[in-house]
Motif scaffolding. Structure first.
Motif, PDB file in Angstrom:
ATOM      1  N   LEU A   1       0.855  -1.203   0.007  1.00  0.00           N
ATOM      2  CA  LEU A   1      -0.256   0.399   0.028  1.00  0.00           C
ATOM      3  C   LEU A   1       0.859   1.195  -0.054  1.00  0.00           C
ATOM      4  N   ARG A   2       2.117   1.318   0.697  1.00  0.00           N
ATOM      5  CA  ARG A   2       3.100   2.532   1.014  1.00  0.00           C
ATOM      6  C   ARG A   2       3.701   3.033  -0.298  1.00  0.00           C
ATOM      7  N   ALA A   3       4.146   1.604  -0.939  1.00  0.00           N
ATOM      8  CA  ALA A   3       4.732   1.403  -2.266  1.00  0.00           C
ATOM      9  C   ALA A   3       4.147   1.740  -3.852  1.00  0.00           C
ATOM     10  N   HIS A   4       2.865   1.992  -3.063  1.00  0.00           N
ATOM     11  CA  HIS A   4       1.271   2.117  -4.546  1.00  0.00           C
ATOM     12  C   HIS A   4       1.487   0.718  -5.732  1.00  0.00           C
ATOM     13  N   LEU A   5       2.440  -0.253  -5.279  1.00  0.00           N
ATOM     14  CA  LEU A   5       2.618  -1.803  -5.915  1.00  0.00           C
ATOM     15  C   LEU A   5       1.683  -1.052  -7.256  1.00  0.00           C
TER      16      LEU A   5
END
Length: 127
Positions: free
Chosen positions: A77-81
């Protein structure tokens, strides 16, 4: 899958059969982790079931499952994968440049770019 017809990755299994598999589902933040013990098989009775486009694998990796659990989704989620608008594929050198620089490929960059270009994907199951 046919792969590169090298079994280098199996050397790790021969020295340590403990494996961890991480399954990603595009668009979902959570991942499924499977831990177990692996063994390499060349004559499994179900080997033909893994054929793709008529190519039957020479070796199979069979995993006896010991643990199954979900991983926390925070890193994804943090990486916006899964958000293509955040991707920057040019932030890392091309596959051809990496082959030339890190692997010492003898071909020119132009030849490597052609090799790893659109024909690379089109020829996945040939030869």
């Amino acid at each position: 899958r046919p792969g590169n017809r090298r079994a280098d990755g199996f050397l790790n299994i021969l020295s340590n059969p403990h494996v961890g598999l991480l399954f990603l589902i595009p668009g979902r933040g959570d991942t499924l982790r499977v831990n177990g013990r692996a063994r390499i098989l060349a004559d499994a009775p179900y080997r033909d079931a893994f054929a793709v486009d008529g190519h039957v694998p020479r070796l199979l990796l069979e995993v006896a499952v010991e643990q199954v659990f979900f991983h926390c989704a925070k890193a994804f989620l943090r990486a916006h994968l899964w958000k293509p608008e955040t991707w920057n594929p040019t932030a890392v050198a091309s596959r051809a440049r990496l082959a030339k620089t890190l692997e010492g490929a003898e071909n020119s960059i132009e030849e490597l770019e052609r090799y790893y270009g659109s024909a690379y994907e089109a020829n996945l199951y040939r030869g």
